[in-house]
Motif scaffolding. Structure first.
Motif, mmCIF file in Angstrom:
data_model
loop_
_atom_site.group_PDB
_atom_site.id
_atom_site.type_symbol
_atom_site.label_atom_id
_atom_site.label_comp_id
_atom_site.label_asym_id
_atom_site.label_seq_id
_atom_site.Cartn_x
_atom_site.Cartn_y
_atom_site.Cartn_z
ATOM 1 N N PHE A 169 7.248 3.346 3.990
ATOM 2 C CA PHE A 169 6.542 2.080 3.790
ATOM 3 C C PHE A 169 5.032 2.274 3.915
ATOM 4 O O PHE A 169 4.252 1.772 3.094
ATOM 5 N N ASP A 170 4.615 3.007 4.943
ATOM 6 C CA ASP A 170 3.182 3.203 5.178
ATOM 7 C C ASP A 170 2.506 3.910 4.001
ATOM 8 O O ASP A 170 1.442 3.485 3.537
ATOM 9 N N VAL A 171 3.112 5.000 3.511
ATOM 10 C CA VAL A 171 2.464 5.749 2.430
ATOM 11 C C VAL A 171 2.480 4.953 1.129
ATOM 12 O O VAL A 171 1.535 5.028 0.324
ATOM 13 N N ALA A 172 3.548 4.178 0.890
ATOM 14 C CA ALA A 172 3.593 3.351 -0.322
ATOM 15 C C ALA A 172 2.539 2.252 -0.262
ATOM 16 O O ALA A 172 1.824 1.995 -1.247
ATOM 17 N N ALA A 173 2.438 1.586 0.895
ATOM 18 C CA ALA A 173 1.435 0.540 1.049
ATOM 19 C C ALA A 173 0.033 1.119 0.911
ATOM 20 O O ALA A 173 -0.846 0.526 0.252
ATOM 21 N N ALA A 174 -0.202 2.278 1.508
ATOM 22 C CA ALA A 174 -1.512 2.930 1.406
ATOM 23 C C ALA A 174 -1.827 3.308 -0.043
ATOM 24 O O ALA A 174 -2.964 3.155 -0.508
ATOM 25 N N ALA A 175 -0.821 3.795 -0.763
ATOM 26 C CA ALA A 175 -1.025 4.213 -2.151
ATOM 27 C C ALA A 175 -1.502 3.053 -3.019
ATOM 28 O O ALA A 175 -2.479 3.181 -3.764
ATOM 29 N N PHE A 176 -0.833 1.915 -2.915
ATOM 30 C CA PHE A 176 -1.204 0.781 -3.765
ATOM 31 C C PHE A 176 -2.490 0.111 -3.286
ATOM 32 O O PHE A 176 -3.274 -0.398 -4.098
ATOM 33 N N GLN A 215 0.932 7.208 -6.433
ATOM 34 C CA GLN A 215 -0.167 6.706 -7.259
ATOM 35 C C GLN A 215 -0.103 7.236 -8.684
ATOM 36 O O GLN A 215 -0.272 6.475 -9.652
ATOM 37 N N VAL A 216 0.145 8.526 -8.834
ATOM 38 C CA VAL A 216 0.213 9.111 -10.170
ATOM 39 C C VAL A 216 1.390 8.534 -10.950
ATOM 40 O O VAL A 216 1.260 8.179 -12.135
ATOM 41 N N ALA A 217 2.542 8.417 -10.302
ATOM 42 C CA ALA A 217 3.729 7.873 -10.979
ATOM 43 C C ALA A 217 3.490 6.435 -11.429
ATOM 44 O O ALA A 217 3.816 6.062 -12.568
ATOM 45 N N ALA A 218 2.922 5.618 -10.569
ATOM 46 C CA ALA A 218 2.713 4.211 -10.891
ATOM 47 C C ALA A 218 1.692 4.034 -12.004
ATOM 48 O O ALA A 218 1.932 3.298 -12.984
ATOM 49 N N TRP A 235 2.446 2.894 -16.002
ATOM 50 C CA TRP A 235 1.852 1.640 -16.493
ATOM 51 C C TRP A 235 1.031 1.877 -17.750
ATOM 52 O O TRP A 235 1.173 1.153 -18.748
ATOM 53 N N LEU A 236 0.177 2.900 -17.734
ATOM 54 C CA LEU A 236 -0.675 3.166 -18.891
ATOM 55 C C LEU A 236 0.146 3.671 -20.080
ATOM 56 O O LEU A 236 -0.170 3.354 -21.237
ATOM 57 N N ALA A 237 1.197 4.441 -19.835
ATOM 58 C CA ALA A 237 2.044 4.925 -20.923
ATOM 59 C C ALA A 237 2.737 3.767 -21.635
ATOM 60 O O ALA A 237 2.949 3.806 -22.856
#
Length: 295
Positions: A69-76, A195-198, A202-204
C-alpha cells in the motif's frame, strides 16, 4: 549523520533533473515529461539492487500488505506531484516552479507529526519555518502580488504530493527488516515499477504520439531518468535514516542548485528577492544540521 550527504546529493541531482524536465516540457506534455523521469530509471534501479546484493548479501524481504500500500500510494502521489510541477514550469520560470514546490518541507513536517509519529525538536521546527519563509520569498520574480492564485495553488498541491510521497516511502522502508541501503533500493524498485506500468499503459491507450516524441529524444530522456533514479535513491535512503521534516528542510538547499542552473544554464535572471531567499535557505539548513552535530 549519514543522512546529510545523501540529502545533499539528492538535492543536486533533483535540481539537475528538474532543469532537464523544463527543457523537455517545451516539446512534450506533462504526462510524457513525467514518464521520462521513470522509464529508464527502472532498469537502473534493478541493476543497482542486484549489485547491492552481490556486494552486500542480505535476506530476501517479506512484502507485507502495508508495504505494498505504501509504495503504491507513494508512486501515484509522486506522479501527480511531477505533473503539477511540469504545469508550473509551463506557467512560470524553472526557478519559480521549483521554489513553489519546495513548500513540501513544512507540509512533510506537519503531516509527519500528525499522522506518522515523527518527533521534531524546537530547533528543527525553527529551521522548517525559516525555510518556508525562504520559499515564500522565492515564489516569484515579478512585482509584489504578481503571482496568481492558480499558480500558487499548483505549487502548494505539488509540494503536498511530494511530501506525501516521502512519508509513504519512509513508512514502507520501515516495514522491511533489512539494512537501510537494501530497504531503500527495494522501495525504489517497487515504486518505479508501478509508475512505469501505469504511465506507459495510459499513454499507449490514450496518447501514443507522446510516446513517439519520447522515443525521438533518447538522450534527454535517458539523462532525466538517470538523474531521477540517483535522486530518488538518495531521498529514499535519507528518509529511511532520519525524520522526513529534517531531510526535506535540508533538501531545500536544492534551491541553491536550482538558481545556479537557472542563471548559468537556462539563462534566467536571478532577482535580489531570490538571493535573499537563498540566504534564508542556507540558514534553514544550518538550523537542521546543528542539532545532529551535537549528538
Amino acid at each position: 549523520m549519514l543522512w546529510i550527504p545523501f540529502t545533499l546529493l539528492a538535492a543536486f541531482t533533483q535540481a539537475l533533473r528538474n532543469a532537464q524536465q523544463k527543457q523537455l516540457s517545451h516539446e512534450v506534455n506533462a504526462l510524457g515529461v513525467t514518464l521520462a523521469r521513470f522509464i529508464w530509471a527502472l532498469p537502473l534501479a534493478v541493476l543497482y539492487l542486484a549489485l547491492l546484493y552481490a556486494s552486500t548479501p542480505a535476506e530476501q524481504p517479506h512484502f507485507s500488505n502495508r508495504f505494498v500500500f505504501d509504495v503504491a500510494a507513494a508512486a501515484f502521489a509522486q506522479i501527480l506531484a511531477t505533473i503539477l510541477m511540469v504545469l508550473l514550469f509551463q506557467r512560470r520560470s524553472y526557478a519559480t516552479g521549483v521554489g513553489l514546490a519546495k513548500s513540501e518541507a513544512l507540509l512533510a513536517a506537519v503531516l509527519g507529526s500528525v499522522f506518522f509519529g515523527a518527533l521534531l525538536g524546537p530547533v528543527g521546527w525553527l529551521g522548517i519555518m525559516v525555510g518556508s519563509g525562504a520559499v515564500w520569498l522565492m515564489k516569484g520574480r515579478g512585482e509584489p502580488g504578481s503571482l496568481d492564485l492558480a499558480t500558487l495553488l499548483l505549487g502548494l498541491a505539488s509540494g503536498l504530493c511530494f511530501a506525501l510521497t516521502t512519508l509513504w516511502v519512509r513508512d514502507a522502508c520501515h516495514q522491511l527488516q533489512l539494512p537501510f541501503m537494501h530497504t531503500a533500493a527495494w522501495a525504489l524498485v517497487w515504486t518505479i515499477s508501478i509508475q512505469v506500468a501505469a504511465l506507459t499503459s495510459w499513454l499507449a491507450l490514450r496518447d501514443r504520439q507522446t510516446l513517439v516524441k519520447l522515443w525521438n529524444r533518447p538522450s534527454l530522456v535517458f539523462r532525466i531518468s538517470l538523474s531521477s533514479s540517483v535522486a530518488s535513491l538518495c531521498w529514499f535512503t535519507a528518509v529511511n535514516l532520519e525524520d522526513v521534516g529534517l531531510v526535506k528542510t535540508l533538501g531545500q538547499i536544492e534551491v541553491f542548485f536550482t538558481l545556479l542552473l537557472s542563471q548559468h544554464w537556462l539563462k534566467e535572471q536571478v532577482s535580489q528577492r531570490e538571493k535573499l531567499g537563498l540566504l534564508l535557505i542556507v540558514v534553514s539548513a544550518l538550523l537542521v544540521i546543528l542539532p545532529t552535530l551535537s549528538i
